[in-house]
Design a protein around this motif. Sequence first.
Motif, mmCIF file in Angstrom:
data_model
loop_
_atom_site.group_PDB
_atom_site.id
_atom_site.type_symbol
_atom_site.label_atom_id
_atom_site.label_comp_id
_atom_site.label_asym_id
_atom_site.label_seq_id
_atom_site.Cartn_x
_atom_site.Cartn_y
_atom_site.Cartn_z
ATOM 1 N N LEU A 199 0.880 -1.159 0.000
ATOM 2 C CA LEU A 199 0.000 0.000 0.000
ATOM 3 C C LEU A 199 0.920 1.211 0.000
ATOM 4 C CD1 LEU A 199 -2.823 1.268 0.340
ATOM 5 C CD2 LEU A 199 -2.588 0.901 2.800
ATOM 6 N N LYS A 200 0.931 1.961 -1.092
ATOM 7 C CA LYS A 200 1.889 3.061 -1.260
ATOM 8 C C LYS A 200 1.177 4.402 -1.337
ATOM 9 C CE LYS A 200 5.486 0.320 -2.342
ATOM 10 N NZ LYS A 200 6.694 0.235 -1.623
ATOM 11 N N GLY A 201 1.784 5.399 -0.686
ATOM 12 C CA GLY A 201 1.294 6.765 -0.831
ATOM 13 C C GLY A 201 0.023 7.082 -0.058
ATOM 14 N N VAL A 251 2.814 10.700 4.697
ATOM 15 C CA VAL A 251 2.570 9.733 3.633
ATOM 16 C C VAL A 251 3.145 8.396 4.097
ATOM 17 C CG1 VAL A 251 2.892 9.185 1.200
ATOM 18 C CG2 VAL A 251 2.728 11.586 1.915
ATOM 19 N N ILE A 252 2.340 7.355 3.995
ATOM 20 C CA ILE A 252 2.713 6.038 4.498
ATOM 21 C C ILE A 252 2.809 5.046 3.349
ATOM 22 C CG2 ILE A 252 2.064 4.157 6.064
ATOM 23 C CD1 ILE A 252 2.589 6.981 7.387
ATOM 24 N N ASP A 253 3.887 4.267 3.359
ATOM 25 C CA ASP A 253 4.032 3.109 2.482
ATOM 26 C C ASP A 253 4.124 1.888 3.387
ATOM 27 O OD1 ASP A 253 4.291 4.836 0.259
ATOM 28 O OD2 ASP A 253 6.462 4.907 0.492
ATOM 29 N N VAL A 275 7.544 6.028 6.626
ATOM 30 C CA VAL A 275 6.787 7.222 6.979
ATOM 31 C C VAL A 275 7.493 8.399 6.344
ATOM 32 C CG1 VAL A 275 5.977 8.708 8.848
ATOM 33 C CG2 VAL A 275 5.995 6.222 9.164
ATOM 34 N N HIS A 276 6.785 9.079 5.466
ATOM 35 C CA HIS A 276 7.307 10.273 4.793
ATOM 36 C C HIS A 276 6.767 11.501 5.515
ATOM 37 C CE1 HIS A 276 8.322 8.004 0.997
ATOM 38 N NE2 HIS A 276 7.404 7.206 1.519
#
Length: 121
Positions: free
Chosen positions: A8-10, A31-33, A98-99
């Motif tokens: 699960l990206k972005g 933003v989580i990947d 974690v972005h």
Amino acid sequence: MNTDRIALKGLRARGRHGVLAAERELGQEFVIDATLFLDTAPAAENDDLTRTVHYGELAEALVKIVEGEPVELIETLAQRLAEVCLDNDLVEAVEISVHKPAAPIPLPFGDVVVTIERRRA
């Protein structure tokens, strides 16, 4: 046993994580990947959603963590997200990134990312 991946990206959510008071007060987008490692063969064999990870429900659970109790470090946030993923008994391991694209850095930059890997104990 197969080790397959569901990614699960972005995934975007607003949270109040950070060391600075302004980060806690104003919040910002994270933003989580998430990449989950599991055997998807049983689900594929029977076309059975109950034998895999429902990524829609996973997304909702991850967003709830990001929007929930603030922490100072995105390393702590990443750990909490990994724990949610590993709550599913089918998941053998997880990689979480974690972005924090709006991190309070007074220089031009593209992104700040913390990535962790966790395995089932």
